[in-house]
Design an enzyme around this catalytic site. Structure first.
Site, PDB file in Angstrom:
ATOM      1  CE  LYS A   1       5.061   0.159  -8.158  1.00 27.94           C
ATOM      2  NZ  LYS A   1       4.531   0.268  -6.811  1.00 27.94           N
TER       3      LYS A   1
ATOM      4  CG  HIS B   1      -1.280  -2.581  -6.917  1.00 32.82           C
ATOM      5  ND1 HIS B   1      -1.407  -1.925  -8.102  1.00 32.82           N
ATOM      6  CD2 HIS B   1      -0.454  -1.829  -6.163  1.00 32.82           C
ATOM      7  CE1 HIS B   1      -0.683  -0.825  -8.063  1.00 32.82           C
ATOM      8  NE2 HIS B   1      -0.089  -0.743  -6.897  1.00 32.82           N
TER       9      HIS B   1
ATOM     10  CG  HIS C   1       3.158  -4.065  -3.909  1.00 35.23           C
ATOM     11  ND1 HIS C   1       2.928  -3.608  -5.187  1.00 35.23           N
ATOM     12  CD2 HIS C   1       3.038  -2.977  -3.115  1.00 35.23           C
ATOM     13  CE1 HIS C   1       2.692  -2.307  -5.165  1.00 35.23           C
ATOM     14  NE2 HIS C   1       2.737  -1.898  -3.898  1.00 35.23           N
TER      15      HIS C   1
ATOM     16  CG  HIS D   1       0.540   2.383  -9.386  1.00 35.74           C
ATOM     17  ND1 HIS D   1       0.269   2.318  -8.039  1.00 35.74           N
ATOM     18  CD2 HIS D   1      -0.605   2.818  -9.973  1.00 35.74           C
ATOM     19  CE1 HIS D   1      -0.990   2.701  -7.824  1.00 35.74           C
ATOM     20  NE2 HIS D   1      -1.534   3.022  -8.976  1.00 35.74           N
TER      21      HIS D   1
ATOM     22  CG  ASN E   1       5.570   4.651  -2.251  1.00 33.97           C
ATOM     23  OD1 ASN E   1       6.076   3.781  -1.554  1.00 33.97           O
ATOM     24  ND2 ASN E   1       4.272   4.898  -2.242  1.00 33.97           N
TER      25      ASN E   1
ATOM     26  CG  HIS F   1       3.691   0.819   0.220  1.00 33.53           C
ATOM     27  ND1 HIS F   1       4.334   1.632  -0.693  1.00 33.53           N
ATOM     28  CD2 HIS F   1       2.767   0.117  -0.480  1.00 33.53           C
ATOM     29  CE1 HIS F   1       3.807   1.440  -1.894  1.00 33.53           C
ATOM     30  NE2 HIS F   1       2.851   0.524  -1.794  1.00 33.53           N
TER      31      HIS F   1
ATOM     32  CG  ASP G   1      -0.471  -1.766  -2.461  1.00 31.05           C
ATOM     33  OD1 ASP G   1       0.551  -1.130  -2.144  1.00 31.05           O
ATOM     34  OD2 ASP G   1      -1.418  -1.259  -3.079  1.00 31.05           O
TER      35      ASP G   1
END
Ligand code: NCD
Ligand code: ZN
Length: 350
Positions: A100, A175, A14, A137, A42, A16, A248
């Protein structure tokens, strides 16, 4: 002789990475440590079509040095307009490993218009049919819900009903932060996995308020109680294949963290595997890190394991107080503090 730890090259379940100059600034940290990473969609605007996801994959790969073998595992962003046809297209695309779901308003980049996650039933049916996992999420989007209750409310209102309605849907509870979430994952382990971040293993909700407010420890979902943290520790270090590493790691510019309304997200990519090693060592289960970090995510996603290895040495180092981030700065987890394990850099890896 320094103590060393050699493990299979790990995968980040996971991550970003953002885009543009920020992507270029943060990507090297992940390339040094991980063979693959599940890259979250995202962005602003989010990646809602297969074509957008594949363009983003190209931008990531263009920034990898020629000798790098790093492989981003790409994901599609679900919103109120996602069609079952888009899902089938994503499932047929080997670069895309999941889709997602961000319920509306729960975190950075979650303007998805999905206020009731169960609205997307036809999309989940297409995912179950085509074998594309749902990455979720897991926080309840109702603005009236207490932030500390969002995850448990999501389990009760959304995940349990979804599991009942679609036994064939594969799900990653991203998460996970609560004992209740951990228990659900265990009970659905046949088709459900969960990522566990290093920050949720390192501290509980008290850390955010210790001696003042710490915006750099603010992330979503917010850390929960010490009892929840202990449940996460047991899950991560217990050798259960349904729990795997997912940092994350979420870079935000200093100006968006040190301000009147701080953004959620903790940056840990610069020391991710080193910090997990610290956590596993503290539980006396360092030997369990290898599978948690380098086996279980790959197995969940039906991918071959990495063939290489990385080595950590017990040689404390000081994390910089910040890294450059586009026009701004990035304050990493453990900024200006010591991390006991250090990555042995191999020229061939980056
Ligand atoms: C993430 C981000 O900044 O993109 N923030 C966070 O607090 N974890 C989004 C997310 O995963 O919730
Ligand atoms: Zn995230």
């Amino acid at each position: 002789m320094l103590e060393t730890l050699t493990i299979r090259t790990p995968d980040d379940g996971h991550l970003h990475l953002r885009d543009g100059a920020s992507l270029a600034a943060v990507l090297p940290h992940t390339l040094e440590r991980f063979g693959r990473a599940v890259v979250m969609p995202n962005l602003d605007p989010p990646l809602t079509t297969v074509a957008q996801v594949l363009e983003y994959e190209k931008r990531i790969l263009r920034l990898c040095p020629p000798q790098s073998t790093f492989k981003p595992w790409m994901t599609l962003y679900l919103d109120a307009h996602t069609s079952p046809a888009e899902i089938h297209e994503a499932a047929a695309e080997p670069a895309i490993i999941g889709a997602k779901l961000y319920p509306q308003g729960v975190t950075t980049g979650s303007a998805s218009q999905v206020t009731d996650p169960l609205e997307l039933m036809p999309v989940y049916e297409a995912m179950a049919e085509s074998g594309l996992p749902l990455l979720v999420h897991g926080e309840d989007p109702d603005p009236a819900t207490d932030p500390y209750e969002r995850e448990s409310r999501f389990v009760d209102r959304t995940l349990v009903p979804l599991c009942e309605r679609l036994p064939g849907l594969r799900i990653v509870f991203e998460h996970v932060t609560t004992r209740l979430g951990v228990e659900l994952v265990r009970s659905e382990a046949r088709r459900m996995g969960a990522t566990i971040t290093v920050h949720h293993l390192l501290f509980d909700r008290r850390a955010l308020f210790a001696g003042g407010l710490h915006p750099h420890l603010y992330c979503l979902p917010v850390p929960k109680t010490e009892a929840d943290r202990l449940a996460l520790l047991e899950a991560a270090t217990g050798g259960e294949p349904c729990f795997f590493l997912g940092t994350d790691s979420a870079p935000h510019p200093r100006s968006r963290k040190e301000c009147a309304c701080a953004a959620g997200g903790i940056y840990s990519a610069h020391a991710a595997i080193e910090l997990y090693a610290e956590v596993f060592e503290a539980t006396g289960r360092l030997e369990r890190l290898d599978d948690f970090a380098g086996r279980f995510a790959a197995e969940f996603y039906g991918q071959a394991l990495n063939s290489g290895q990385i080595t950590l040495v017990k040689d404390p180092w000081r994390v910089p107080d910040h890294f450059p981030l586009a026009e701004d700065e990035l304050v990493p987890l453990r900024a200006a503090s010591v991390v006991p394990w250090r990555l042995l850099r191999q020229a061939s890896r980056v």
